[in-house]
Design an enzyme around this catalytic site. Structure first.
Site, mmCIF file in Angstrom:
data_model
loop_
_atom_site.group_PDB
_atom_site.id
_atom_site.type_symbol
_atom_site.label_atom_id
_atom_site.label_comp_id
_atom_site.label_asym_id
_atom_site.label_seq_id
_atom_site.Cartn_x
_atom_site.Cartn_y
_atom_site.Cartn_z
ATOM 1 C CB SER A 1 -0.903 -0.004 1.235
ATOM 2 O OG SER A 1 -1.678 1.174 1.290
ATOM 3 C CG HIS B 1 -4.002 -1.410 -2.111
ATOM 4 N ND1 HIS B 1 -5.118 -2.116 -2.535
ATOM 5 C CD2 HIS B 1 -4.421 -0.587 -1.125
ATOM 6 C CE1 HIS B 1 -6.167 -1.738 -1.823
ATOM 7 N NE2 HIS B 1 -5.775 -0.808 -0.966
ATOM 8 C CG ASP C 1 -5.320 2.891 0.361
ATOM 9 O OD1 ASP C 1 -6.185 2.062 0.029
ATOM 10 O OD2 ASP C 1 -4.368 2.625 1.110
ATOM 11 C CG MET D 1 -8.609 7.657 1.500
ATOM 12 S SD MET D 1 -7.918 7.712 3.179
ATOM 13 C CE MET D 1 -6.900 6.234 3.175
ATOM 14 C CG HIS E 1 -9.281 0.635 -1.307
ATOM 15 N ND1 HIS E 1 -8.861 0.417 -0.008
ATOM 16 C CD2 HIS E 1 -10.637 0.547 -1.278
ATOM 17 C CE1 HIS E 1 -9.920 0.223 0.764
ATOM 18 N NE2 HIS E 1 -11.009 0.310 0.014
ATOM 19 C CG MET F 1 -11.457 3.711 0.815
ATOM 20 S SD MET F 1 -10.200 3.656 2.108
ATOM 21 C CE MET F 1 -8.707 3.711 1.108
ATOM 22 C CG MET G 1 -12.180 -2.544 3.740
ATOM 23 S SD MET G 1 -10.519 -2.128 3.160
ATOM 24 C CE MET G 1 -9.887 -1.134 4.519
ATOM 25 C CG PHE H 1 -8.014 6.901 10.066
ATOM 26 C CD1 PHE H 1 -7.518 8.192 10.188
ATOM 27 C CD2 PHE H 1 -9.378 6.697 10.127
ATOM 28 C CE1 PHE H 1 -8.382 9.260 10.358
ATOM 29 C CE2 PHE H 1 -10.250 7.766 10.297
ATOM 30 C CZ PHE H 1 -9.752 9.056 10.411
ATOM 31 N N GLY H 2 -4.424 4.621 8.358
ATOM 32 C CA GLY H 2 -3.407 3.578 8.417
ATOM 33 C C GLY H 2 -3.057 3.257 9.858
ATOM 34 C CG ASP I 1 -6.410 -2.491 2.621
ATOM 35 O OD1 ASP I 1 -5.409 -2.300 3.328
ATOM 36 O OD2 ASP I 1 -6.943 -1.587 1.945
ATOM 37 N N GLY I 2 -5.563 -4.036 5.726
ATOM 38 C CA GLY I 2 -5.633 -3.382 7.027
ATOM 39 C C GLY I 2 -4.973 -4.185 8.127
ATOM 40 N N GLY I 3 -3.837 -3.718 8.601
ATOM 41 C CA GLY I 3 -3.151 -4.384 9.708
ATOM 42 C C GLY I 3 -2.538 -5.720 9.345
ATOM 43 N N GLY J 1 0.891 -2.376 4.200
ATOM 44 C CA GLY J 1 1.471 -1.044 4.129
ATOM 45 C C GLY J 1 2.763 -0.925 4.897
ATOM 46 C CB SER J 2 3.440 0.421 8.290
ATOM 47 O OG SER J 2 2.466 -0.379 8.947
#
Length: 283
Positions: A65, A90, A92, A94, A125, A127, A196, A202-203, A230-232, A252-253
């Site tokens: 991401s 990916h 994002d 927003m 993605h 949003m 999700m 929010f990341g 996607d997410g965490g 992502g991170s």
């Protein structure tokens, strides 16, 4: 088979891309040829994720991401991720309405496409509160897949049609509060379903393990569908995602913030590939 064939040959059949790899396997004093039929994601750096509606199989794909990267040098960060083994990118988007944050739009996508070239697969993605508004601009900017939120439209069928007519693949996303049964009527019309595993917008949020039953249900009902989470998601949570049946992993991170993104991407891919293999053997 011609023993002089090059190391890898591929061609497009009616339903799938076949890749034949010739391998020489030592057997005592002689060598025999072994042919392996590989998934359509080979070579993985450049091929677009498989169209799940027409494929009998799915494969592990890892998509960093890019919102987690240094936004002042986004182009070089995208190139770096692809060089580290990413299967796709990916992105994002927003709009400050569907989610509280604002990121970037199609002008940024157009610039990135010029920077990284035509090969990398851009999974957008979206949003945004009016996903219909951005289909044509994103297609013109070079987006590969348009992933919209089910919650953001009153006419998913028409939007799916618009996206396909614009030449992009179709992704359909659901927030944690949306049931997977609401997505199900559209699953056979899309290329990918996104579950999700955090609230979008929010990341850095904590992974929601209670979303895994959605993934498991989708995999049981639509065995060849590309399913993204996607997410965490990172090394600590990948096994839960893989075991549930996710094959497209957004991280992502955990990837971009790592000192060794190549190793993290390889770890994530291996976990998913092993789960796919186990599921295949269990059938």
């Amino acid at each position: 088979v011609d023993p002089d064939l090059s190391d890898v040959k591929s061609w497009q059949s009616e339903n799938e891309l076949l890749v034949i790899r010739e391998e020489k396997v030592p057997t005592g004093n002689s060598t025999m040829l072994r042919l392996a039929r590989l998934a359509a994601s080979v070579p993985r750096l450049h091929a677009h994720p498989t169209n799940s509606r027409h494929s009998m199989a799915y494969s592990a794909k890892i998509g960093p991401s890019i919102l987690s990267s240094d936004l002042s040098c986004l182009g070089s960060e995208c190139v770096r991720m692809m060089e580290c083994g990413a299967d796709y990118l990916h992105l994002d988007v927003m709009d400050g309405h569907f989610v509280p944050n604002i990121t970037f739009g199609h002008p940024m996508v157009e610039c990135l496409r010029k920077t990284v070239g035509q090969d990398p697969f851009f999974d957008m993605h979206m949003m945004v509160s009016r996903p219909e508004q951005w289909v044509k601009p994103m297609a013109a900017a070079g987006a590969s897949q348009y992933t919209f939120h089910l919650e953001a439209t009153t006419n998913p069928g028409n939007l799916i049609k618009e996206i396909r007519e614009s030449g992009m693949k179709v992704g359909l996303a659901i927030k944690p509060g949306t049931t997977v049964e609401e997505l199900a009527p559209w699953a056979n019309q899309v290329d990918m379903a996104l579950v999700m595993t955090v609230e979008p917008g929010f990341g850095g949020q904590k992974f929601m393990e209670d979303m895994m039953p959605k993934v498991s249900w989708l995999r049981s009902q639509f065995p060849s569908l590309d399913i993204e989470v996607d997410g965490g998601v990172g090394p600590d949570t990948i096994h839960k995602c893989a075991e549930a049946g996710a094959n497209m992993i957004v991280s992502g991170s955990a990837v971009i913030g790592s000192d060794d993104p190549r190793s993290v991407i390889a770890l994530l891919r291996t976990a998913v590939a092993e789960a796919i293999q186990k599921r295949s053997l269990d059938r």
